[in-house]
Scaffold this active site. Structure first.
Site, PDB file in Angstrom:
ATOM      1  N   ARG A 231       0.761  -0.909  -0.292  1.00  0.00           N
ATOM      2  CA  ARG A 231      -0.103   0.075  -0.113  1.00  0.00           C
ATOM      3  C   ARG A 231       1.045   1.021   0.126  1.00  0.00           C
ATOM      4  NH1 ARG A 231      -3.043  -3.096  -1.157  1.00  0.00           N
ATOM      5  NH2 ARG A 231      -5.652  -2.922  -0.528  1.00  0.00           N
ATOM      6  N   HIS A 279      -0.705  -0.060  -9.934  1.00  0.00           N
ATOM      7  CA  HIS A 279      -1.603  -1.386  -8.431  1.00  0.00           C
ATOM      8  C   HIS A 279      -1.696  -2.201  -9.454  1.00  0.00           C
ATOM      9  CE1 HIS A 279      -3.501  -0.735  -5.194  1.00  0.00           C
ATOM     10  NE2 HIS A 279      -3.457  -2.401  -5.423  1.00  0.00           N
TER      11      HIS A 279
HETATM   12  P1  NAP Z   1      -2.076 -11.278   5.726  1.00  0.00           P
HETATM   13  O1  NAP Z   1      -1.835 -12.705   4.719  1.00  0.00           O
HETATM   14  O2  NAP Z   1      -2.967 -10.180   6.283  1.00  0.00           O
HETATM   15  O3  NAP Z   1      -0.477 -11.388   5.623  1.00  0.00           O
HETATM   16  C1  NAP Z   1      -0.255  -9.813   6.404  1.00  0.00           C
HETATM   17  C2  NAP Z   1       1.654 -10.757   7.353  1.00  0.00           C
HETATM   18  O4  NAP Z   1       1.999  -8.816   7.390  1.00  0.00           O
HETATM   19  C3  NAP Z   1       1.760 -10.954   8.249  1.00  0.00           C
HETATM   20  O5  NAP Z   1       2.297 -12.159   8.152  1.00  0.00           O
HETATM   21  C4  NAP Z   1       1.391 -10.277   9.808  1.00  0.00           C
HETATM   22  O6  NAP Z   1       1.673 -11.021  10.291  1.00  0.00           O
HETATM   23  C5  NAP Z   1       2.171  -9.144   8.830  1.00  0.00           C
HETATM   24  N1  NAP Z   1       2.118  -7.585   9.415  1.00  0.00           N
HETATM   25  C6  NAP Z   1       0.874  -7.040  10.086  1.00  0.00           C
HETATM   26  N2  NAP Z   1       1.368  -6.312  10.537  1.00  0.00           N
HETATM   27  C7  NAP Z   1       2.816  -6.195  10.712  1.00  0.00           C
HETATM   28  C8  NAP Z   1       3.413  -5.559  11.332  1.00  0.00           C
HETATM   29  N3  NAP Z   1       3.298  -4.548  11.987  1.00  0.00           N
HETATM   30  N4  NAP Z   1       4.337  -5.359  11.796  1.00  0.00           N
HETATM   31  C9  NAP Z   1       5.842  -6.812  10.934  1.00  0.00           C
HETATM   32  N5  NAP Z   1       4.671  -8.153  10.519  1.00  0.00           N
HETATM   33  C10 NAP Z   1       2.484  -7.606  10.513  1.00  0.00           C
HETATM   34  O7  NAP Z   1      -1.921 -10.554   4.264  1.00  0.00           O
HETATM   35  P2  NAP Z   1      -2.012 -10.735   2.562  1.00  0.00           P
HETATM   36  O8  NAP Z   1      -2.324 -11.589   1.717  1.00  0.00           O
HETATM   37  O9  NAP Z   1      -0.121 -11.507   2.069  1.00  0.00           O
HETATM   38  O10 NAP Z   1      -1.750  -9.969   1.957  1.00  0.00           O
HETATM   39  C11 NAP Z   1      -0.423  -8.503   2.203  1.00  0.00           C
HETATM   40  C12 NAP Z   1      -1.000  -6.902   1.539  1.00  0.00           C
HETATM   41  O11 NAP Z   1      -0.727  -6.587   0.150  1.00  0.00           O
HETATM   42  C13 NAP Z   1      -2.722  -6.540   1.414  1.00  0.00           C
HETATM   43  O12 NAP Z   1      -3.053  -6.226   2.915  1.00  0.00           O
HETATM   44  C14 NAP Z   1      -2.927  -5.731   0.291  1.00  0.00           C
HETATM   45  O13 NAP Z   1      -2.552  -4.194   1.240  1.00  0.00           O
HETATM   46  C15 NAP Z   1      -1.565  -5.958  -0.239  1.00  0.00           C
HETATM   47  N6  NAP Z   1      -1.756  -6.450  -2.007  1.00  0.00           N
HETATM   48  C16 NAP Z   1      -1.508  -5.447  -2.679  1.00  0.00           C
HETATM   49  C17 NAP Z   1      -2.020  -5.835  -3.820  1.00  0.00           C
HETATM   50  C18 NAP Z   1      -1.730  -5.432  -4.952  1.00  0.00           C
HETATM   51  O14 NAP Z   1      -1.786  -5.699  -6.525  1.00  0.00           O
HETATM   52  N7  NAP Z   1      -0.689  -3.898  -4.913  1.00  0.00           N
HETATM   53  C19 NAP Z   1      -2.473  -7.718  -3.842  1.00  0.00           C
HETATM   54  C20 NAP Z   1      -3.124  -7.788  -2.840  1.00  0.00           C
HETATM   55  C21 NAP Z   1      -2.977  -7.391  -1.821  1.00  0.00           C
HETATM   56  P3  NAP Z   1       1.563 -12.456  11.779  1.00  0.00           P
HETATM   57  O15 NAP Z   1       2.324 -13.613  10.245  1.00  0.00           O
HETATM   58  O16 NAP Z   1       2.730 -11.903  12.414  1.00  0.00           O
HETATM   59  O17 NAP Z   1       0.272 -12.363  11.446  1.00  0.00           O
HETATM   60  C1  GLV Z   2      -4.924  -5.070  -3.946  1.00  0.00           C
HETATM   61  O1  GLV Z   2      -4.341  -4.341  -4.229  1.00  0.00           O
HETATM   62  C2  GLV Z   2      -5.389  -5.707  -3.046  1.00  0.00           C
HETATM   63  O2  GLV Z   2      -5.753  -5.971  -2.069  1.00  0.00           O
HETATM   64  O3  GLV Z   2      -6.215  -7.050  -3.651  1.00  0.00           O
END
Ligand code: NAP
Ligand code: GLV
Length: 316
Positions: A231, A279
């Site tokens: 983000r 994005h």
């Molecule tokens: P997720 O499964 O919820 O994983 C979040 C990870 O971040 C977990 O390992 C969590 O730790 C860690 N975390 C959260 N807060 C933290 C902190 N304060 N300090 C250290 N680690 C922290 O999320 P995801 O599905 O992998 O997605 C991650 C993000 O990618 C989404 O929220 C979204 O914003 C972004 N995204 C971007 C795109 C794009 O096209 N650019 C597409 C999809 C998603 P724990 O394991 O200890 O809980």
């Molecule tokens: C894209 O940024 C998503 O959160 O799916």
């Protein structure tokens, strides 16, 4: 009861979603227009970042299913019904797409391909030093659904991969074997100090907003590169520009920004050491995501546990 689809979707996207959803859930009534749907009959909403306030129209909701992985914009809506389960998108196709983007960016930084592209624009023939993958320390911030797949892909490519998460070793699903796990805020400074490339895959929460400010950027290894695929609000853009201009950072690959679309006058567009993506690191693919949605809607109907629920207290 019925299912309502809404949010930031253009007409072709709406058609693609309706086609995929109706194929995956033929037993459900799914619509996008409140002209043909009584809001009181809607118990499931499928949302792609709807405008704030839109969901309070629905008084019978039992599931809010996000079509996006990140739910920061939904959670920022103070009118979001507090007691309705909120599920986010978790889909293997999205994780694979994210792993492709991360691998492309890391490989391009490692092998100097962004520099070679610049040299071509200048008709300049110059061979850059070639490092082995295992000579590079790559940090993946966030070891969630996306971070774990990204870390595995980078590991398979031979990089020395580190992961950063909130909890300790025992928290959450295990990191891929071979990834060195670091946990908590105290681990961040030493991790940033030793990483050649940092890949940000953290959810946007109160703790991660402005994470990459002047202080954290100064913690990074001099000459390191930042890849932000999560983000835009996690990076203080003026501080990043200053770090690039001072040489503290060698390059940034940015898929997300404070304001999207990125304004045409934004300095990132023309910066020689910034690569901009619109994005697009990992889009939700309706063809596979509709099956994820269908599984959750059916679980709801059968009274079974819902998948991919957001912990509203943690914010992800
Ligand atoms: P997720 O499964 O919820 O994983 C979040 C990870 O971040 C977990 O390992 C969590 O730790 C860690 N975390 C959260 N807060 C933290 C902190 N304060 N300090 C250290 N680690 C922290 O999320 P995801 O599905 O992998 O997605 C991650 C993000 O990618 C989404 O929220 C979204 O914003 C972004 N995204 C971007 C795109 C794009 O096209 N650019 C597409 C999809 C998603 P724990 O394991 O200890 O809980
Ligand atoms: C894209 O940024 C998503 O959160 O799916």
């Amino acid at each position: 009861m019925s299912v309502y689809l809404c949010g930031e979707l253009d007409p072709p996207e709406v058609q693609a979603w309706l086609q995929a959803l109706r194929a995956a859930l033929p037993e459900e009534r799914i619509d996008t227009s409140l002209l043909s749907l009584d809001p009181a009959t809607v118990d499931v909403v499928l949302v792609a970042n709807p405008p704030p306030g839109q969901l309070k129209t629905f008084t019978s909701l039992r599931l809010i299913q996000s079509l996006w992985a990140g739910v920061d914009r939904l959670l920022a809506d103070r009118t979001l019904p507090a007691d309705v389960p909120l599920a986010r998108m978790v889909d293997d196709s999205m994780s694979q797409a994210m792993a492709e983007t991360a691998l492309w960016a890391v490989l391009s930084l490692h092998r100097g391909f962004f520099d070679y592209a610049q040299q071509q624009r200048e008709c300049r023939w110059a061979v850059l030093p070639q490092r082995r993958a295992d000579e590079l320390q790559v940090a993946v911030l966030g070891l969630g659904q996306l971070g774990r797949v990204v870390a595995s892909r980078l590991l398979a490519q031979g990089y020395a991969v580190h992961g950063w998460r909130q909890g300790g070793r025992s928290a959450g699903p295990a990191a891929p074997a071979g990834v060195t796990v670091h946990a908590g805020l105290t681990a961040l400074a030493p991790l940033l100090a030793c990483s050649d490339i940092v890949v940000n895959l953290l959810p946007l929460t109160d703790d991660t907003r402005d994470l990459f400010d002047a202080t954290r950027l100064a913690w990074m290894k001099p000459g390191a590169a930042l890849i932000n695929l999560a983000r835009g609000a996690q990076v203080v853009e003026a501080d990043l520009l200053a770090a690039l201009d001072s040489g503290q950072l060698s390059r940034a690959v940015l898929d997300v920004f404070q304001r999207e679309p990125l304004d045409v006058s934004h300095p990132f567009w023309a910066h020689p050491r910034v690569t901009v993506l619109p994005h697009a690191a990992a889009l939700t693919d309706p063809r596979s995501a509709a099956r994820v949605v269908a599984a959750n809607v059916r679980a709801l109907r059968r009274g079974q546990p819902l998948a991919n629920l957001v912990d509203r207290r943690r914010g992800y």
